[in-house]
Enzyme design. Sequence first.
Site, PDB file in Angstrom:
ATOM      1  N   GLU A 103       0.812  -1.227   0.000  1.00  0.00           N
ATOM      2  CA  GLU A 103       0.000   0.000   0.000  1.00  0.00           C
ATOM      3  C   GLU A 103       0.848   1.281   0.000  1.00  0.00           C
ATOM      4  O   GLU A 103       0.459   2.271  -0.630  1.00  0.00           O
ATOM      5  CB  GLU A 103      -0.976   0.029   1.195  1.00  0.00           C
ATOM      6  CG  GLU A 103      -0.323  -0.197   2.521  1.00  0.00           C
ATOM      7  CD  GLU A 103      -1.018   0.495   3.690  1.00  0.00           C
ATOM      8  OE1 GLU A 103      -0.744   0.098   4.823  1.00  0.00           O
ATOM      9  OE2 GLU A 103      -1.802   1.445   3.492  1.00  0.00           O
ATOM     10  N   ASP A 128       0.987  -9.382   3.895  1.00  0.00           N
ATOM     11  CA  ASP A 128      -0.215  -9.043   4.679  1.00  0.00           C
ATOM     12  C   ASP A 128      -1.520  -9.268   3.903  1.00  0.00           C
ATOM     13  O   ASP A 128      -2.595  -9.324   4.506  1.00  0.00           O
ATOM     14  CB  ASP A 128      -0.166  -7.569   5.117  1.00  0.00           C
ATOM     15  CG  ASP A 128       1.099  -7.240   5.892  1.00  0.00           C
ATOM     16  OD1 ASP A 128       1.677  -8.158   6.503  1.00  0.00           O
ATOM     17  OD2 ASP A 128       1.509  -6.066   5.883  1.00  0.00           O
ATOM     18  N   MET A 170       2.437 -11.860  11.801  1.00  0.00           N
ATOM     19  CA  MET A 170       2.403 -10.505  11.236  1.00  0.00           C
ATOM     20  C   MET A 170       1.064 -10.253  10.535  1.00  0.00           C
ATOM     21  O   MET A 170       0.139 -11.053  10.624  1.00  0.00           O
ATOM     22  CB  MET A 170       3.563 -10.317  10.272  1.00  0.00           C
ATOM     23  CG  MET A 170       4.893 -10.115  10.949  1.00  0.00           C
ATOM     24  SD  MET A 170       6.195  -9.792   9.727  1.00  0.00           S
ATOM     25  CE  MET A 170       7.493  -9.165  10.792  1.00  0.00           C
ATOM     26  N   ARG A 172       0.105  -6.648  10.044  1.00  0.00           N
ATOM     27  CA  ARG A 172      -0.177  -5.230  10.268  1.00  0.00           C
ATOM     28  C   ARG A 172      -1.629  -5.024  10.744  1.00  0.00           C
ATOM     29  O   ARG A 172      -2.017  -5.695  11.676  1.00  0.00           O
ATOM     30  CB  ARG A 172       0.119  -4.432   9.009  1.00  0.00           C
ATOM     31  CG  ARG A 172       0.494  -3.017   9.350  1.00  0.00           C
ATOM     32  CD  ARG A 172       1.194  -2.326   8.242  1.00  0.00           C
ATOM     33  NE  ARG A 172       2.569  -2.036   8.611  1.00  0.00           N
ATOM     34  CZ  ARG A 172       3.471  -1.585   7.769  1.00  0.00           C
ATOM     35  NH1 ARG A 172       3.167  -1.395   6.513  1.00  0.00           N
ATOM     36  NH2 ARG A 172       4.670  -1.305   8.183  1.00  0.00           N
ATOM     37  N   ARG A 266       2.662 -20.193  26.964  1.00  0.00           N
ATOM     38  CA  ARG A 266       3.924 -19.752  26.355  1.00  0.00           C
ATOM     39  C   ARG A 266       3.607 -18.998  25.067  1.00  0.00           C
ATOM     40  O   ARG A 266       2.560 -19.198  24.463  1.00  0.00           O
ATOM     41  CB  ARG A 266       4.815 -20.941  26.010  1.00  0.00           C
ATOM     42  CG  ARG A 266       5.311 -21.718  27.210  1.00  0.00           C
ATOM     43  CD  ARG A 266       6.434 -20.963  27.934  1.00  0.00           C
ATOM     44  NE  ARG A 266       7.095 -21.802  28.925  1.00  0.00           N
ATOM     45  CZ  ARG A 266       6.699 -21.939  30.188  1.00  0.00           C
ATOM     46  NH1 ARG A 266       5.622 -21.313  30.628  1.00  0.00           N
ATOM     47  NH2 ARG A 266       7.384 -22.727  31.009  1.00  0.00           N
ATOM     48  N   GLN A 274       8.456 -15.208   8.709  1.00  0.00           N
ATOM     49  CA  GLN A 274       7.327 -15.331   7.773  1.00  0.00           C
ATOM     50  C   GLN A 274       7.613 -14.697   6.417  1.00  0.00           C
ATOM     51  O   GLN A 274       6.948 -14.965   5.430  1.00  0.00           O
ATOM     52  CB  GLN A 274       6.081 -14.639   8.352  1.00  0.00           C
ATOM     53  CG  GLN A 274       5.559 -15.315   9.591  1.00  0.00           C
ATOM     54  CD  GLN A 274       4.738 -14.358  10.443  1.00  0.00           C
ATOM     55  OE1 GLN A 274       3.525 -14.323  10.341  1.00  0.00           O
ATOM     56  NE2 GLN A 274       5.391 -13.573  11.293  1.00  0.00           N
ATOM     57  N   ARG A 275       8.570 -13.777   6.370  1.00  0.00           N
ATOM     58  CA  ARG A 275       8.871 -13.058   5.133  1.00  0.00           C
ATOM     59  C   ARG A 275      10.087 -13.615   4.425  1.00  0.00           C
ATOM     60  O   ARG A 275      10.399 -13.214   3.311  1.00  0.00           O
ATOM     61  CB  ARG A 275       9.169 -11.594   5.472  1.00  0.00           C
ATOM     62  CG  ARG A 275       7.976 -10.746   5.375  1.00  0.00           C
ATOM     63  CD  ARG A 275       8.156  -9.298   5.633  1.00  0.00           C
ATOM     64  NE  ARG A 275       9.430  -8.663   5.624  1.00  0.00           N
ATOM     65  CZ  ARG A 275       9.678  -7.523   6.274  1.00  0.00           C
ATOM     66  NH1 ARG A 275       8.714  -6.962   6.987  1.00  0.00           N
ATOM     67  NH2 ARG A 275      10.847  -6.944   6.208  1.00  0.00           N
TER      68      ARG A 275
HETATM   69  O1  F6P Z   1       4.088  -5.288   5.657  1.00  0.00           O
HETATM   70  C1  F6P Z   1       4.848  -6.419   5.893  1.00  0.00           C
HETATM   71  C2  F6P Z   1       5.274  -6.505   7.329  1.00  0.00           C
HETATM   72  O2  F6P Z   1       6.001  -7.698   7.504  1.00  0.00           O
HETATM   73  C3  F6P Z   1       4.141  -6.412   8.347  1.00  0.00           C
HETATM   74  O3  F6P Z   1       3.441  -7.616   8.479  1.00  0.00           O
HETATM   75  C4  F6P Z   1       4.909  -5.993   9.576  1.00  0.00           C
HETATM   76  O4  F6P Z   1       4.076  -5.283  10.488  1.00  0.00           O
HETATM   77  C5  F6P Z   1       5.966  -5.081   9.039  1.00  0.00           C
HETATM   78  O5  F6P Z   1       6.126  -5.415   7.669  1.00  0.00           O
HETATM   79  C6  F6P Z   1       7.273  -5.204   9.737  1.00  0.00           C
HETATM   80  O6  F6P Z   1       8.150  -4.262   9.213  1.00  0.00           O
HETATM   81  P1  F6P Z   1       9.706  -4.182   9.509  1.00  0.00           P
HETATM   82  O7  F6P Z   1      10.375  -5.163   8.582  1.00  0.00           O
HETATM   83  O8  F6P Z   1      10.055  -2.784   9.177  1.00  0.00           O
HETATM   84  O9  F6P Z   1       9.920  -4.571  10.933  1.00  0.00           O
END
Ligand code: F6P
Length: 342
Positions: A103, A128, A170, A172, A266, A274-275
Amino acid sequence: MRIGVLTGGGDCPGLNAVIRAVTRKGIEAHGWEVLGFQNGWQGPLEGLTRPIGLDDVEDILARGGTILGSSRTNPFKVDGGVDRIRKVLADNGVDALVAIGGEDTLGVAARLFEEHNFPVVGVPKTIDNDLSATDYTFGFDTAVTVATEAIDRLHTTAESHNRVMVVEVMGRHTGWIAVVSGIAGGADMILIPEQPVSIEDACKELRRRHERGKDFSIVVVSEGYELEGMSEAQDVDQFGHISLSERGVGAALARQIEARTGYETRVTVLGHVQRGGSPTPRDRVLATRYGLKAADLVEARKFGRMAALHGDEIVDVSLAEATAELKTVPAEWWTVAQAFFG
Ligand code: F6P
């Protein structure tokens, strides 16, 4: 033609697959030159470039991250930012720009097109899945796959130790990753920003489950869930976003669940795992189809448009429509998740 390509925002599995598709189609089918801009919008602001040839995109289809680098730079927050980009594009002989992002990155692209007539097309990226006007963004499937595998693994510890395991994912301000991985992983409770379930109601479901003879539970919580009494992080990025991971909603939730129910609890925060890493086959294919579509949009001079998925078809939509509002989790998805709570 000479085409610029940039990747902005958080890195995401599938970015390299888009770069490969745009480059292959651009060079092989259209005879273009392709110029990479580095680190998101910082590239065209500061003239950070690297040419991309066919050799550069060999073997990158399955690679996570982005060979171009990324950043959360907002040129509208920089003095004279738009004029600087215009000059860099002109100096480098760039006829059109492919912006790959979520976005924020695409919001900049939309404004550059609407307000300044820049020749730009967009590709929807984000784990996201919160972009409007497309059914799915690439990267989401990989994030859901990682989160689901983690939930599966956490089940064994939850069962062995009779614990409540809280998994923070994650997403957002939307709960897409939480809802879809929670359903896939058989979560007993899912907490997302779109559904204001109170901590007490969540605990009631866990007690109900334990009364049914189950002595462990899996709770998936989205990083953006509003837990009563939590303070907000103060730091914001150039797009005005606070860092949700710093709020620590998972840890706070785990403490409250243990205090209210007495069940040992816990927390696991999945974070950037996740990325990272290689995109799933589904994301590789989606990213590839988006990249080819973006190249076609440029060739057809359909600027201000974004590649999008509607059903099984790749179509184009306006960047303005895609970035006008966040795509939140609809009630139908929540109903599916809810059927398995408690
Ligand atoms: O928009 C992708 C995202 O991984 C979100 O899910 C998360 O809130 C944010 O980016 C984390 O950003 P950064 O890598 O700046 O910590």
